[in-house]
Write an enzyme that holds these catalytic residues in place. Structure first.
Site, PDB file in Angstrom:
ATOM      1  N   CYS A  98       0.997  -1.345   0.003  1.00  0.00           N
ATOM      2  CA  CYS A  98      -0.073   0.049  -0.038  1.00  0.00           C
ATOM      3  C   CYS A  98       0.793   1.295   0.016  1.00  0.00           C
ATOM      4  O   CYS A  98       2.255   1.091  -0.260  1.00  0.00           O
ATOM      5  CB  CYS A  98      -0.994   0.104   1.412  1.00  0.00           C
ATOM      6  SG  CYS A  98      -0.386  -0.112   2.746  1.00  0.00           S
ATOM      7  N   ARG A 123      -3.437  -0.685   5.274  1.00  0.00           N
ATOM      8  CA  ARG A 123      -3.921  -1.792   4.527  1.00  0.00           C
ATOM      9  C   ARG A 123      -2.946  -2.859   4.432  1.00  0.00           C
ATOM     10  O   ARG A 123      -3.699  -4.130   4.544  1.00  0.00           O
ATOM     11  CB  ARG A 123      -4.172  -1.059   2.972  1.00  0.00           C
ATOM     12  CG  ARG A 123      -5.411  -0.309   3.272  1.00  0.00           C
ATOM     13  CD  ARG A 123      -5.562   0.657   2.004  1.00  0.00           C
ATOM     14  NE  ARG A 123      -4.383   1.570   1.832  1.00  0.00           N
ATOM     15  CZ  ARG A 123      -4.171   2.255   0.706  1.00  0.00           C
ATOM     16  NH1 ARG A 123      -5.189   2.368  -0.161  1.00  0.00           N
ATOM     17  NH2 ARG A 123      -3.447   3.101   0.570  1.00  0.00           N
ATOM     18  N   ASP A 169      -8.080   3.969   1.043  1.00  0.00           N
ATOM     19  CA  ASP A 169      -6.920   4.329   2.172  1.00  0.00           C
ATOM     20  C   ASP A 169      -7.869   4.919   3.214  1.00  0.00           C
ATOM     21  O   ASP A 169      -8.840   5.873   3.227  1.00  0.00           O
ATOM     22  CB  ASP A 169      -6.353   5.579   1.524  1.00  0.00           C
ATOM     23  CG  ASP A 169      -5.165   6.090   2.169  1.00  0.00           C
ATOM     24  OD1 ASP A 169      -5.217   5.818   3.581  1.00  0.00           O
ATOM     25  OD2 ASP A 169      -4.343   6.893   1.908  1.00  0.00           O
TER      26      ASP A 169
END
Ligand code: 4NP
Length: 159
Positions: A8, A14, A126
């Site tokens: 990420c 994440r 996000d």
């Protein structure tokens, strides 16, 4: 041993969550001796940091421990070393593809598009600047991608 790298932006929300979920499922399914998992970020804002505490708490509520992970930055050698490099969103996917070049492009995947098309979205959003609910949404999506990824690892080399 198959090697999978989740990527990420910051490697604190994440991709550590994806690493933790997939590692746990591999252990539960007795596949942890066949598949190794790691994670990295395309940017180095948080190198050496533990995962965001909102991510750690949300994962812990589902029985997944992220606390021992530490952030690192994606490096060109990762494209040599790993069999699959799996991006959480399109921006990071494009970044990894540029680093991969023609030789390694086949290893680069977009997590939900390639492993959880039924999720109806291509990207894990996000959650960094949002509220805590965003972290549960991230987990819901990652659980779907994890199942698809593990199923594909069972059926063929390279996924
Ligand atoms: P991640 O989330 O890419 O899922 O780890 C983010 C973490 C940090 C930042 C952005 C996204 N940041 O801008 O510092």
């Amino acid at each position: 041993m198959q090697k999978v790298l989740f990527v990420c932006l910051g490697n604190i929300c994440r991709s550590p969550t994806a690493q933790g979920i997939v590692e746990q499922r591999l252990r539960e399914q007795g596949l942890d001796d066949r598949v190794a998992v790691d994670s990295a970020g395309t940017h180095g804002f948080h190198i050496g940091a533990a995962p965001d505490e909102r991510a750690t708490e949300a994962a812990a509520r589902r029985g997944v421990d992220l606390s021992r992970q530490r952030a690192r930055c994606l490096k060109p050698e990762d494209l040599e070393e790993f069999d699959l490099v799996v991006a959480m969103d399109r921006e990071n996917y494009e970044h990894i593809l540029r680093m991969a070049g023609d030789r390694h492009a086949h290893k680069v995947k977009l997590f939900l598009r390639d492993y959880a098309p039924q999720a109806g979205v291509d990207e894990v959003p996000d959650p960094y600047y949002g509220g805590r609910g965003g972290f549960d949404r991230v987990l819901d999506l990652i659980e779907q991608g994890a199942d698809g990824l593990i199923a594909s690892l069972r059926t063929g080399p390279g996924g």
